[in-house]
Design a protein around this motif. Structure first.
Motif, PDB file in Angstrom:
ATOM      1  N   ILE A 341       9.702   1.579 -23.874  1.00 21.10           N
ATOM      2  CA  ILE A 341       9.420   0.247 -23.272  1.00 21.10           C
ATOM      3  C   ILE A 341       7.982  -0.197 -23.587  1.00 21.10           C
ATOM      4  CG2 ILE A 341       9.622  -1.353 -21.101  1.00 21.10           C
ATOM      5  CD1 ILE A 341      11.537   0.523 -19.989  1.00 21.10           C
ATOM      6  N   HIS A 342       7.850  -1.499 -23.968  1.00 22.64           N
ATOM      7  CA  HIS A 342       6.658  -1.993 -24.200  1.00 22.64           C
ATOM      8  C   HIS A 342       5.954  -2.311 -22.848  1.00 22.64           C
ATOM      9  CE1 HIS A 342       3.254  -4.562 -25.711  1.00 22.64           C
ATOM     10  NE2 HIS A 342       3.470  -4.013 -26.889  1.00 22.64           N
ATOM     11  N   TYR A 344       3.789  -4.601 -21.844  1.00 22.92           N
ATOM     12  CA  TYR A 344       3.676  -6.052 -21.635  1.00 22.92           C
ATOM     13  C   TYR A 344       5.019  -6.447 -20.819  1.00 22.92           C
ATOM     14  CZ  TYR A 344       3.668 -11.029 -22.637  1.00 22.92           C
ATOM     15  OH  TYR A 344       3.664 -12.532 -22.285  1.00 22.92           O
ATOM     16  N   ASP A 345       6.220  -5.943 -21.444  1.00 20.54           N
ATOM     17  CA  ASP A 345       7.420  -6.304 -20.751  1.00 20.54           C
ATOM     18  C   ASP A 345       7.624  -5.822 -19.306  1.00 20.54           C
ATOM     19  OD1 ASP A 345       8.447  -7.397 -23.188  1.00 20.54           O
ATOM     20  OD2 ASP A 345       9.322  -5.534 -23.868  1.00 20.54           O
ATOM     21  N   ILE A 346       7.068  -4.533 -18.944  1.00 17.08           N
ATOM     22  CA  ILE A 346       6.937  -4.153 -17.441  1.00 17.08           C
ATOM     23  C   ILE A 346       5.962  -5.085 -16.534  1.00 17.08           C
ATOM     24  CG2 ILE A 346       6.258  -2.431 -16.016  1.00 17.08           C
ATOM     25  CD1 ILE A 346       6.942  -0.193 -18.436  1.00 17.08           C
ATOM     26  N   THR A 348       5.148  -8.375 -17.291  1.00 21.02           N
ATOM     27  CA  THR A 348       5.795  -9.570 -17.163  1.00 21.02           C
ATOM     28  C   THR A 348       7.072  -9.419 -16.032  1.00 21.02           C
ATOM     29  OG1 THR A 348       5.529 -10.242 -19.412  1.00 21.02           O
ATOM     30  CG2 THR A 348       7.070 -11.420 -18.177  1.00 21.02           C
ATOM     31  N   ILE A 349       7.608  -8.225 -15.952  1.00 16.94           N
ATOM     32  CA  ILE A 349       8.908  -8.345 -15.012  1.00 16.94           C
ATOM     33  C   ILE A 349       8.236  -8.094 -13.532  1.00 16.94           C
ATOM     34  CG2 ILE A 349      10.541  -6.874 -13.908  1.00 16.94           C
ATOM     35  CD1 ILE A 349      11.461  -6.737 -16.975  1.00 16.94           C
ATOM     36  N   THR A 359      -2.177  -5.397 -18.634  1.00 21.25           N
ATOM     37  CA  THR A 359      -1.198  -4.472 -19.587  1.00 21.25           C
ATOM     38  C   THR A 359      -1.932  -4.812 -20.851  1.00 21.25           C
ATOM     39  OG1 THR A 359       0.131  -6.655 -19.988  1.00 21.25           O
ATOM     40  CG2 THR A 359       1.042  -4.977 -18.532  1.00 21.25           C
ATOM     41  N   ALA A 400      12.090  -2.763 -13.218  1.00 28.85           N
ATOM     42  CA  ALA A 400      11.916  -3.201 -14.670  1.00 28.85           C
ATOM     43  C   ALA A 400      12.486  -2.225 -15.578  1.00 28.85           C
ATOM     44  CB  ALA A 400      10.612  -3.328 -14.746  1.00 28.85           C
ATOM     45  N   LYS A 401      12.329  -1.052 -15.248  1.00 28.25           N
ATOM     46  CA  LYS A 401      12.814   0.209 -16.168  1.00 28.25           C
ATOM     47  C   LYS A 401      14.395  -0.001 -16.173  1.00 28.25           C
ATOM     48  CE  LYS A 401      13.778   5.052 -16.918  1.00 28.25           C
ATOM     49  NZ  LYS A 401      13.956   6.324 -16.276  1.00 28.25           N
ATOM     50  N   LEU A 404      15.245  -3.259 -18.504  1.00 23.32           N
ATOM     51  CA  LEU A 404      14.581  -3.032 -19.728  1.00 23.32           C
ATOM     52  C   LEU A 404      15.386  -1.928 -20.817  1.00 23.32           C
ATOM     53  CD1 LEU A 404      11.068  -3.916 -19.181  1.00 23.32           C
ATOM     54  CD2 LEU A 404      12.495  -5.421 -20.327  1.00 23.32           C
TER      55      LEU A 404
END
Length: 405
Positions: A341-342, A344-346, A348-349, A359, A400-401, A404
């Motif tokens: 998982i990137h 940035y995505d974590i 953001t969520i 991040t 988040a995990k 994603l």
């Protein structure tokens, strides 16, 4: 005073707000700290009641502003245990202080001289020295670090020689939370007559450095990491270096006498403080120092260590989560990724749930290159954070995990 977390939190107006419908959980303190009402009131009082330029006017407002500014310098001197108030140079922040020293040493270095930085530096403590090497022909050497995020001290010792002129190391890594053994680093550098600059941007909100006990030559930090305003910081410059280094900028305030034939410079600290400074910021920095000392650095360290231990333990229960920076001497920073998982995505969520984390590479790209990762999620704690906020973070990361994966 006794450590009362709920009372302390009431001092910070921003902690009452909501983000995306959730109570704010602010865990980006390594980027900048929040400001207590006492500091905000100091700023309002200055602009409401005695705003004036300093060191120049004979009128009442100017005298009041000058007195407040110089009292703040003395507070900072006392806080850091500098020997003299004139060894405290007001700057616009840590980066300004580092560049001031780098520019000054342009006159002292020659081709073949060596300077040392560590592998875990912020870009602000890398780029100015690279520029200095380009100007002078000096050679930049890098202290390596281990997989745990600890500097390899034996390699540092091997680098030192009569060619070593300067050593630059951060007190605490902004990306990993590692507390570096700066007293040992300084002692070893002085054995070969090298000067040492310590980047204290990440340390001064957590611990109270004693500059005379460290025997450091230069120490830099920023007010905004210490519950103070942005745009102001300090460079501690040992008196002998203050007398040697040339001025960084020319202008008002830093002169003794100006003619078209020749200019003579003012003494310390004004020699390095050209132009109208951030007067309000300097005064408010003193107010922030007062506030932190009222809370008490023993209380701050104890509470933040509890937050760090709890967050580390709970986050590691998440399958696939890896923490970067696992040395025994750490402060309240947890940098982590979840496999696949990137970051940035974590980030953001969790922001959608009112949680502020950082991040990316945290202006420490060489560290990320070392670990062969694009960046991390960084949760950084302050003394006004709570165990409950750590639980909110952990649950948000789990969510988040799940989203994603």
């Amino acid at each position: 005073m006794p450590f009362n977390i709920q009372k302390i939190r009431k001092d910070f107006p921003i902690l009452k707000r909501k983000v995306n419908g959730y109570p704010l959980v602010y865990l980006d303190n390594a980027a900048t700290s929040q400001k207590p009402q006492q500091v905000i009131d100091c700023i309002v009082d200055y602009y409401s009641n005695y705003n004036a330029n300093i060191h120049r006017g004979v009128h009442t407002l100017s005298q009041e502003a000058t007195d407040a500014y110089e009292i703040s310098r003395q507070k900072i001197q006392k806080h850091f245990n500098a020997k003299n108030p004139f060894e405290i140079i007001f700057t616009s922040g840590t980066t300004h202080g580092i560049n001031l020293v780098a520019q000054g040493f342009s006159e002292f270095l020659k081709e073949g001289d060596e300077i040392i930085v560590s592998a875990m530096e912020h870009h602000s403590n890398i780029v100015p020295w690279q520029m200095l090497c380009e100007r002078t022909g000096a050679i930049l050497n890098v202290i390596p670090m281990s997989e745990q995020g600890i500097l390899v001290f034996s390699e540092y010792e091997k680098m030192l020689s009569e060619k070593t002129k300067l050593v630059f190391v951060n007190h605490i890594s902004n990306a990993l939370g590692t507390i570096n053994p700066i007293k040992k680093i300084i002692e070893k550098a002085h054995e070969v007559d090298a000067a040492v600059l310590i980047d204290g941007a990440q340390s001064c909100s957590h611990i109270k450095p004693d500059l005379q006990a460290l025997d450091v030559d230069f120490y830099v930090t920023s007010a905004h990491k210490m519950c103070g305003p942005t745009g102001v910081g300090i460079l501690y410059m040992k008196e002998k270096w203050g007398n040697k280094l040339p001025p960084y900028q020319g202008g008002g305030e830093m002169i003794a006498e100006v003619t078209f034939e020749k200019t003579t410079y003012a003494g310390l600290p004004h020699k390095f403080e050209a132009g109208t400074p951030n007067i309000c910021g300097g005064i408010a920095f003193g107010a922030a120092i007062d506030y932190l000392n009222e809370v008490g650095f023993q209380n701050i360290e104890k509470h933040e260590n509890e937050l760090l231990a709890y967050a580390t333990s709970e986050l590691l229960k998440i399958e696939g989560l890896k923490i970067y920076g696992t040395g025994p001497d750490k402060t309240s920073v947890v940098s982590f990724n979840i496999e696949g998982i990137h970051p940035y995505d974590i980030g953001t969520i969790v922001d959608k749930m009112g949680i502020a984390v950082r991040t990316g590479h945290h202006c420490a790209q060489p560290i990320m290159d070392f670990y062969k990762i694009p960046g991390t999620v960084r949760a950084s704690f302050a003394f006004y954070n709570t165990i409950e906020e750590v639980d909110i973070l952990v649950n948000a990361v789990k969510k988040a995990k799940m989203m994603l994966s």
